[in-house]
Enzyme design. Structure first.
Site, PDB file in Angstrom:
ATOM      1  CB  SER A 329      -1.047   0.137   1.284  1.00 57.05           C
ATOM      2  OG  SER A 329      -0.300   0.473   2.473  1.00 57.05           O
ATOM      3  N   GLY A 330       0.181   2.393  -0.002  1.00 56.26           N
ATOM      4  CA  GLY A 330       0.877   3.699  -0.185  1.00 56.26           C
ATOM      5  C   GLY A 330       0.721   4.511   1.172  1.00 56.26           C
ATOM      6  CG  ASP A 331      -0.857   6.095   5.048  1.00 54.70           C
ATOM      7  OD1 ASP A 331      -0.272   5.883   5.789  1.00 54.70           O
ATOM      8  OD2 ASP A 331      -1.220   7.338   4.455  1.00 54.70           O
ATOM      9  CG  ASP A 332       0.538   3.854   8.549  1.00 49.85           C
ATOM     10  OD1 ASP A 332       1.519   3.894   8.393  1.00 49.85           O
ATOM     11  OD2 ASP A 332      -0.245   4.723   9.396  1.00 49.85           O
ATOM     12  CB  SER A 363       3.856   0.264   3.390  1.00 52.12           C
ATOM     13  OG  SER A 363       3.524   1.601   3.290  1.00 52.12           O
TER      14      SER A 363
END
Length: 552
Positions: A329-332, A363
């Site tokens: 993902s692009g975050d947590d 990530s």
């Protein structure tokens, strides 16, 4: 209609005596009569010159003969027209049935899966007009199907099956005692028609939307005030087609907060399992103000540069189990939350009794497991074990700030394997993102009893950054049996520590002075609770369903 074509038979024309009258009747007579009907039926349409001298036109004077010839000719024309029209209708009928036989197919399928509850009633989305061509909107088909199934809530519950195909849809609202099941080749495509996304009020524990002060678009799969809800499948896919939303976000053109893929709020007994989630507009899975939740066997993919595409975010939830998930993902990958600043403090609904196990995360710009930053309602009793992170910014991260209030305490992490990390551990009190300017600067968070043990890492740039808050130190930190292999270009000072208190044992490289080394005899000092959480007591049932449906 079945895939096997059955040709319809036109009834034979039965001639009656010599009166030149005909009636239609179904072929219910013995074979001899049927043969006779054919002889004096369809064969009779094919007139020849011999008919001019047949006994049907007796010889008489010329005028009478002429009148009878005229009558015969008109009859001949009518019969010929009837024959032609009948033939054309038959050809059209057979052609139509051949087309239908190519388009329509009856499918019988058997489903077998594990769930918190099985269902008494099952239907297919195609039974309500669903079209899986990737172009036709199925929002109304979902609404019709779910509305129909609501009658079975007290009669063993219901299941909506989504067959193979690409099913374009806007937001779908679920019901209680309900299962949404996706075939292995089913893809739900999130509509890019903004009118198919109703707008909700902001969450009460946040006070505003995350992207904009106003409300938020309803999530793709949504439900509120529900009990006994399952979203599962044979690893079917939900594609949020997030590029449209990411562009709007970057251009600052959003009036409301982007939708999530799955959000269930104020609900109890939830299962989300065996799915592939792609390209969410924002967060992927968001249970909020809910309890008794299982998220299992979920695969999540989003570009690592996509904004705020958190994987799984339990928010003000109790008794949650997240296991066997793979997230890019692009975050947590997992972000544990409980409200934002004064709104979260007032709402006062913590996240507690959470277990995370067998998680794999990639990530590069965020954390494997984040606690906060919206943690104003409190986070307590989180247990993470058998965690793998690859090319991820940090292993476990606690994010908070002055004005958050709340607490993060009783956190237990063991058996982490980390590959190519910026930080192995990160815990800071300077995450200064606020809902508005009305937060209380005297609302200080409590960070206490944080335990890490049995951690192995390689190619790490910085071992840890522990930065508490002045006059509000983070206390009770325990780190044991940890080996961090540092990268070739690692920072010269692997540990940064301010405003913290804690102990360590068997940690390499040696930690900072504020984490006093207790020696090898204390290597098991960082406890991990022996007793199980209530959610681990829940055993899934084996459910089997056989159903027949029509696809075009």
């Amino acid at each position: 209609m079945s895939g096997r074509m059955r040709l319809r038979q036109c009834p034979p024309v039965k001639w009656v005596g010599k009166s030149e009258k005909a009636t239609h009747s179904r072929a219910t007579t013995p074979n001899t009569e049927k043969d006779d009907d054919m002889k004096h039926g369809f064969d009779r349409y094919m007139y020849t010159s011999e008919d001019l001298h047949s006994s049907y036109i007796p010889k008489t004077n010329s005028k009478v003969h002429f009148l009878r010839m005229e009558l015969w000719w008109k009859t001949h024309i009518r019969v010929h027209v009837f024959r032609t029209v009948s033939t054309l209708l038959l050809v059209a009928l057979l052609s139509s049935e051949r087309v239908e036989s190519r388009k329509a197919k009856v499918v019988t399928t058997s489903l077998e899966y594990n769930a918190i509850n099985c269902r008494a009633q099952s239907v297919s989305l195609t039974d309500f007009g669903g079209v899986g061509d990737g172009k036709t909107s199925n929002t109304k088909a979902f609404q019709s199907a779910i509305s129909h199934l609501s009658q079975y809530a007290s009669e063993g519950g219901s299941q909506l099956y989504v067959p193979a195909g690409k099913w374009l849809t806007g937001s779908v609202s679920l019901i209680s005692h309900f299962t949404l099941y996706l075939d292995k080749d089913a893809v739900l495509l999130a509509s890019q028609d903004i009118t198919e996304w109703p707008v909700l009020e902001p969450l009460p524990s946040y006070g505003r939307g995350r992207d904009a002060p106003a409300g938020r678009f309803t999530s793709l799969i949504f439900g509120t005030n529900l009990t006994d809800v399952i979203v599962t499948g044979e690893n079917g896919t939900i594609d949020g087609q997030g590029e449209f939303w990411w562009q709007q976000f970057h251009r600052k053109k959003l009036k409301y907060t982007r939708p999530y893929l799955i959000e269930l709020m104020f609900s109890d007994n939830i299962q989300i399992s065996n799915l592939t989630l792609l390209n969410s507009p924002s967060w992927n899975v968001h249970p909020v103000y809910s309890s008794n939740i299982i998220v299992q066997g979920v695969t999540i993919f989003a570009p690592v540069t996509s904004p705020n595409t958190d994987g799984i975010n339990p928010d003000s939830c109790t008794n949650v189990r997240i296991e066997d998930c793979y997230i890019v993902s692009g975050d947590d990958c997992v972000a544990v939350k409980s409200g934002w600043d004064q709104y979260g403090i007032k709402f006062g609904w913590p996240t507690k009794q959470l277990v995370i196990r067998r998680l794999t995360c990639i990530s590069p710009y965020s954390a494997t497991i984040a606690l906060g930053s919206e943690m104003s309602g409190g986070i307590q009793d989180v247990r993470a074990e058998d965690i793998t992170a690859i090319q991820t910014e940090s292993g476990v991260r606690i994010k908070t700030a002055v004005g958050r209030g709340g607490f993060v305490r009783d956190i237990y992490v063991k058996r982490m394997t980390l590959h190519t990390m910026k930080w192995a551990f990160k815990m800071t009190g300077d995450y200064n993102s606020h809902a508005d300017s009305h937060y209380d600067p005297n609302a200080l968070p409590e960070i206490k009893n944080i335990n890490y043990r049995d951690v192995v890492a390689d190619n790490v740039t910085i071992a840890a950054r522990f930065q508490g808050i002045s006059n509000d130190p983070f206390t009770g930190i325990c780190i044991a049996n940890v080996t961090l292999g540092m990268a070739a270009k690692a920072k010269k000072q692997p540990w940064t520590c301010t405003d913290i208190e804690g102990i360590t044992s068997g940690v390499s490289p040696p930690p900072c002075g504020l984490l006093a080394d207790q020696g090898p005899e204390k290597i098991t000092a960082c406890d991990f609770p022996a007793e199980s959480l209530p959610i681990d007591m829940l055993e899934l049932k084996k459910c089997t369903t056989s159903m027949t449906y029509v696809v075009m």
